[in-house]
Write a protein that holds these residues in place. Structure first.
Motif, PDB file in Angstrom:
ATOM      1  N   VAL A  91       9.045 -20.918 -16.744  1.00  0.00           N
ATOM      2  CA  VAL A  91       7.649 -22.064 -16.763  1.00  0.00           C
ATOM      3  C   VAL A  91       6.234 -20.318 -16.205  1.00  0.00           C
ATOM      4  N   PRO A  92       6.102 -20.146 -15.224  1.00  0.00           N
ATOM      5  CA  PRO A  92       4.847 -19.344 -14.829  1.00  0.00           C
ATOM      6  C   PRO A  92       4.811 -18.469 -16.221  1.00  0.00           C
ATOM      7  N   ARG A  93       5.812 -17.337 -16.562  1.00  0.00           N
ATOM      8  CA  ARG A  93       6.427 -16.932 -17.732  1.00  0.00           C
ATOM      9  C   ARG A  93       5.532 -17.197 -18.846  1.00  0.00           C
ATOM     10  N   LEU A  94       5.683 -18.147 -19.694  1.00  0.00           N
ATOM     11  CA  LEU A  94       5.667 -19.579 -20.508  1.00  0.00           C
ATOM     12  C   LEU A  94       4.624 -19.628 -20.334  1.00  0.00           C
ATOM     13  N   LYS A  95       3.625 -20.021 -18.996  1.00  0.00           N
ATOM     14  CA  LYS A  95       2.252 -20.484 -19.609  1.00  0.00           C
ATOM     15  C   LYS A  95       1.601 -18.965 -20.139  1.00  0.00           C
TER      16      LYS A  95
END
Length: 139
Positions: A15-19
């Motif tokens: 999730v953090p990398r995607l954002k």
């Protein structure tokens, strides 16, 4: 702004990398001041959506739902929603010998390109799809 909703547990760190990566891609494409929502779910939900909206009773990897008509002369604050099946993304990643995280990034870029009004019917859009899908992996 990129919001991520996970109806199915994503891999740790996804999730953090995607954002971060999707926001950076949006900046490069000139829509960094806009918002999108990415929904990470499973095949059952995407199959139901595809059946309801496209009349096709099958699972798929990614669906995009713009919150405006691409022909409109302006872009709204929220471009739309990108739905990604972690089940199908996992199968595709395994077939390519790639991590699930990478497949989800590629699918999110693909979904964003659709939100910006591009589709598979136009030959000139295929180069754009390829370009944004490759670019997000470097961000």
């Amino acid at each position: 702004m990129v919001a991520v909703v996970a109806n199915k547990r994503p891999p740790k760190g996804l999730v953090p990398r995607l954002k971060k990566a999707l926001q950076a891609l949006m900046e490069e494409l000139g829509v960094g001041d806009k918002a999108v929502t990415v929904i990470l779910t499973g095949d059952r939900r995407l199959r139901a959506l595809k059946r309801a909206w496209w009349g096709e009773d099958e699972a798929t990897d990614v669906l995009s739902f713009p919150h405006y008509e691409p022909e409109d002369p302006f872009l709204p604050p929220h471009l739309g929603d990108i739905w990604i099946s972690l089940d199908t993304a996992g199968k595709q990643a395994k077939a390519r010998g790639a991590p699930l995280e990478e497949e989800v990034l590629v699918l999110s870029a693909h979904g964003l390109w659709h939100l910006l009004g591009h589709d598979h019917a136009k030959e000139e859009d295929w180069e754009g799809f390829r370009r944004v899908q490759e670019r997000i992996l470097t961000l």
